[in-house]
Design a protein around this motif. Structure first.
Motif, PDB file in Angstrom:
ATOM      1  N   PRO A  82     -13.064 -38.164  86.979  1.00 34.84           N
ATOM      2  CA  PRO A  82     -11.939 -37.386  86.421  1.00 34.84           C
ATOM      3  C   PRO A  82     -12.063 -36.738  85.360  1.00 34.84           C
ATOM      4  CG  PRO A  82     -11.568 -39.620  87.058  1.00 34.84           C
ATOM      5  CD  PRO A  82     -13.045 -39.512  86.958  1.00 34.84           C
ATOM      6  N   LEU A  83     -12.922 -36.989  84.270  1.00 37.37           N
ATOM      7  CA  LEU A  83     -12.949 -36.651  83.006  1.00 37.37           C
ATOM      8  C   LEU A  83     -14.323 -36.237  82.836  1.00 37.37           C
ATOM      9  CD1 LEU A  83     -10.574 -38.326  80.910  1.00 37.37           C
ATOM     10  CD2 LEU A  83     -10.231 -36.071  81.658  1.00 37.37           C
ATOM     11  N   ARG A  84     -14.714 -34.979  82.444  1.00 39.32           N
ATOM     12  CA  ARG A  84     -15.960 -34.461  82.037  1.00 39.32           C
ATOM     13  C   ARG A  84     -15.905 -33.265  80.882  1.00 39.32           C
ATOM     14  NH1 ARG A  84     -19.907 -33.471  87.241  1.00 39.32           N
ATOM     15  NH2 ARG A  84     -19.992 -35.490  87.959  1.00 39.32           N
ATOM     16  N   THR A  85     -15.309 -33.931  79.850  1.00 37.75           N
ATOM     17  CA  THR A  85     -15.018 -32.728  78.896  1.00 37.75           C
ATOM     18  C   THR A  85     -15.556 -33.176  77.319  1.00 37.75           C
ATOM     19  OG1 THR A  85     -12.988 -34.120  78.291  1.00 37.75           O
ATOM     20  CG2 THR A  85     -12.795 -32.176  79.857  1.00 37.75           C
ATOM     21  N   GLY A  86     -16.240 -32.505  76.903  1.00 36.17           N
ATOM     22  CA  GLY A  86     -17.012 -32.594  75.705  1.00 36.17           C
ATOM     23  C   GLY A  86     -17.661 -33.960  75.509  1.00 36.17           C
ATOM     24  N   SER A  87     -17.343 -34.789  74.606  1.00 35.89           N
ATOM     25  CA  SER A  87     -17.606 -36.087  74.615  1.00 35.89           C
ATOM     26  C   SER A  87     -17.051 -37.103  75.391  1.00 35.89           C
ATOM     27  CB  SER A  87     -17.566 -36.500  72.979  1.00 35.89           C
ATOM     28  OG  SER A  87     -18.259 -35.570  72.173  1.00 35.89           O
ATOM     29  N   LEU A  88     -16.107 -36.823  76.123  1.00 38.29           N
ATOM     30  CA  LEU A  88     -15.247 -38.032  76.710  1.00 38.29           C
ATOM     31  C   LEU A  88     -15.660 -37.942  78.168  1.00 38.29           C
ATOM     32  CD1 LEU A  88     -12.901 -40.117  76.769  1.00 38.29           C
ATOM     33  CD2 LEU A  88     -11.393 -38.314  77.116  1.00 38.29           C
ATOM     34  N   ARG A  89     -16.085 -38.977  79.003  1.00 39.46           N
ATOM     35  CA  ARG A  89     -16.573 -39.016  80.302  1.00 39.46           C
ATOM     36  C   ARG A  89     -16.010 -40.365  80.969  1.00 39.46           C
ATOM     37  NH1 ARG A  89     -20.418 -35.602  82.030  1.00 39.46           N
ATOM     38  NH2 ARG A  89     -21.505 -34.155  80.620  1.00 39.46           N
ATOM     39  N   TRP A  90     -15.237 -39.993  82.027  1.00 39.38           N
ATOM     40  CA  TRP A  90     -14.732 -41.075  82.913  1.00 39.38           C
ATOM     41  C   TRP A  90     -15.491 -40.989  84.325  1.00 39.38           C
ATOM     42  CZ3 TRP A  90      -8.950 -41.432  84.939  1.00 39.38           C
ATOM     43  CH2 TRP A  90      -8.779 -42.494  85.402  1.00 39.38           C
ATOM     44  N   ASN A  91     -15.888 -42.063  84.737  1.00 41.01           N
ATOM     45  CA  ASN A  91     -16.494 -42.159  86.066  1.00 41.01           C
ATOM     46  C   ASN A  91     -15.807 -43.454  86.800  1.00 41.01           C
ATOM     47  OD1 ASN A  91     -18.638 -39.900  86.390  1.00 41.01           O
ATOM     48  ND2 ASN A  91     -19.505 -41.146  84.671  1.00 41.01           N
ATOM     49  N   THR A  92     -15.304 -43.281  87.945  1.00 37.31           N
ATOM     50  CA  THR A  92     -14.598 -44.374  88.938  1.00 37.31           C
ATOM     51  C   THR A  92     -15.057 -44.329  90.209  1.00 37.31           C
ATOM     52  OG1 THR A  92     -12.527 -45.273  89.214  1.00 37.31           O
ATOM     53  CG2 THR A  92     -12.759 -43.008  89.382  1.00 37.31           C
ATOM     54  N   ASP A  93     -15.659 -45.688  90.742  1.00 37.20           N
ATOM     55  CA  ASP A  93     -16.054 -45.912  92.054  1.00 37.20           C
ATOM     56  C   ASP A  93     -15.112 -46.787  92.702  1.00 37.20           C
ATOM     57  OD1 ASP A  93     -18.351 -44.246  91.441  1.00 37.20           O
ATOM     58  OD2 ASP A  93     -19.221 -46.038  90.482  1.00 37.20           O
ATOM     59  N   ILE A  94     -14.848 -46.561  93.897  1.00 34.74           N
ATOM     60  CA  ILE A  94     -13.670 -47.433  94.683  1.00 34.74           C
ATOM     61  C   ILE A  94     -14.276 -47.723  95.932  1.00 34.74           C
ATOM     62  CG2 ILE A  94     -11.855 -47.554  95.688  1.00 34.74           C
ATOM     63  CD1 ILE A  94     -10.350 -45.824  93.775  1.00 34.74           C
ATOM     64  N   SER A 199     -16.058 -46.602  84.325  1.00 31.46           N
ATOM     65  CA  SER A 199     -16.939 -46.383  83.109  1.00 31.46           C
ATOM     66  C   SER A 199     -16.359 -45.246  82.077  1.00 31.46           C
ATOM     67  CB  SER A 199     -18.315 -45.994  83.325  1.00 31.46           C
ATOM     68  OG  SER A 199     -19.229 -45.671  82.346  1.00 31.46           O
ATOM     69  N   LEU A 200     -16.000 -45.640  81.080  1.00 28.42           N
ATOM     70  CA  LEU A 200     -15.362 -44.471  80.036  1.00 28.42           C
ATOM     71  C   LEU A 200     -16.322 -44.379  78.886  1.00 28.42           C
ATOM     72  CD1 LEU A 200     -12.610 -42.876  79.672  1.00 28.42           C
ATOM     73  CD2 LEU A 200     -11.852 -44.726  78.343  1.00 28.42           C
ATOM     74  N   GLN A 201     -16.794 -43.154  78.725  1.00 29.12           N
ATOM     75  CA  GLN A 201     -17.638 -43.080  77.553  1.00 29.12           C
ATOM     76  C   GLN A 201     -17.218 -41.920  76.618  1.00 29.12           C
ATOM     77  OE1 GLN A 201     -21.317 -42.060  79.403  1.00 29.12           O
ATOM     78  NE2 GLN A 201     -21.786 -43.793  79.359  1.00 29.12           N
ATOM     79  N   TYR A 202     -17.012 -42.304  75.252  1.00 30.50           N
ATOM     80  CA  TYR A 202     -16.697 -41.384  74.178  1.00 30.50           C
ATOM     81  C   TYR A 202     -17.506 -41.621  72.868  1.00 30.50           C
ATOM     82  CZ  TYR A 202     -14.046 -39.085  70.768  1.00 30.50           C
ATOM     83  OH  TYR A 202     -13.541 -38.314  69.762  1.00 30.50           O
TER      84      TYR A 202
END
Length: 340
Positions: A82-94, A199-202
């Motif tokens: 859902p998020l791939r902006t700059g230093s912020l990344r969010w990946n989700t698996d269902i 997984s949320l990375q900043y």
């Protein structure tokens, strides 16, 4: 000593055949991808002990390949960023699935039975009061129990009577239910299962966690039933504190297993959560310096009244909580990783 049974030279391994159809897809520049699968699996030549005539065999039991079981359903796997902006990344698996289990055969021309009673959980006044029935057209884990009808004028639990031939309710109730009064009351087979990873990375921080859930099934809370025996246990054995608020002190049948103790087994659990930080090590010989904290079994959302809704759902008698379930503990871990 084990019961004696006849030799069967034709006994063989169980067999399984499976059809699986899948569709893979990826859209939004691969930010959303996944797989949709349909499957059907037939297991045949299931092994069970059948009663046989001693006029033909030496002993009254013979192990034979007779039963057949079908599992069919769909499974959806989604991978989304859902998020791939700059230093912020969010990946989700269902991973979500729906399964239907059905016993398609338990008899053949040589070995015949209308049903197989299972889950004899015992209890005072309940000898041979089985709680499940294996029968054609029903799933494994079909609950087949008495139906609770409330209290009579003396404050004793009553149960619906059923006609021995038709199986229909007679319109009467009884405080001494028997085998003919049992009926299909629920199933231990979940309709849906869910696994959800995030997984949320900043910058140097990373937060990961996994939810798991099971929905659409019942659990026989025999543990609660046993500890509801206020008349037989009070002052001698353990009794639930809630019993003195909800039960009538005259109820000699409070512990009788029935659909009264069949509960929804739905739950959603945050299985683990990890917070980590990658410490910068510029100008040192240390590489990949990482500190983290992990908690397992963070919380569980459920309406189940037992100590843990995650009971055994495998084998021939799934969905039983009979004083054998040990609650999952919550654990905390702290760690430091690095390379030189």
């Amino acid at each position: 000593m084990a019961a004696l049974r006849n030799a069967n030279p034709d006994l063989r391994w169980e067999r399984t055949g499976m059809l699986n159809l899948g569709l893979d897809f990826a859209i939004l520049d691969n930010r959303l991808s996944g797989t949709l699968e349909y499957y059907t699996k037939n297991t045949t030549d299931l092994i069970y002990d059948y009663a046989v005539s001693t006029t033909k065999y030496l002993y009254s039991s013979l192990t034979a390949n007779v039963g057949e079981i079908n599992n069919r359903g769909v499974e959806l796997t989604l991978n989304f960023a859902p998020l791939r902006t700059g230093s912020l990344r969010w990946n989700t698996d269902i991973v979500a699935s729906h399964n239907r289990n059905e016993v398609t055969r338990i008899s053949n021309q040589e070995f015949s039975t209308a049903y197989i009673d299972l889950a004899n959980l015992g209890g005072a006044g309940q000898s041979n009061a089985f709680q499940q029935r294996l029968m054609e057209g029903a799933p494994i884990g079909q609950f087949y129990t008495w139906e609770w009808a409330g209290y009579n004028e003396d404050g004793i639990s009553t149960f619906y009577e059923r006609d021995a031939q038709s199986g229909e309710r007679t319109g009467n109730t009884t405080i001494t239910p028997v085998n003919k009064d049992r009926t299909a009351t629920g199933t231990a087979q979940p309709r849906y299962t869910l696994g959800w990873n995030n997984s949320l990375q900043y910058r140097g921080f990373a937060l990961t966690g996994m939810f798991q859930g099971v929905f659409g099934h019942q659990i026989m809370n025999a543990t609660r039933a046993r500890h509801s025996n206020v008349v037989g246990n009070a002052g001698q054995k353990n009794v639930l504190a809630s019993v003195f608020e909800t039960e009538k002190m005259t109820d000699i049948n409070a512990h009788y297993l029935s659909d009264r103790y069949l509960e929804k087994g739905d739950y959603l659990r945050l299985a683990y959560l990890t917070l980590a930080y990658q410490i910068p090590t510029n100008g040192t010989s240390i590489k990949n310096l990482r500190v983290y904290a992990t908690v397992n079994n963070v919380f569980t959302l459920t309406g189940y009244k037992g100590i843990d809704p995650e009971v055994d759902l495998g084998g021939l008698m799934p969905g039983i909580d009979n004083r054998q379930t040990y609650p999952r503990t919550r654990t905390w871990m702290f760690g430091l990783n690095f390379n030189l």
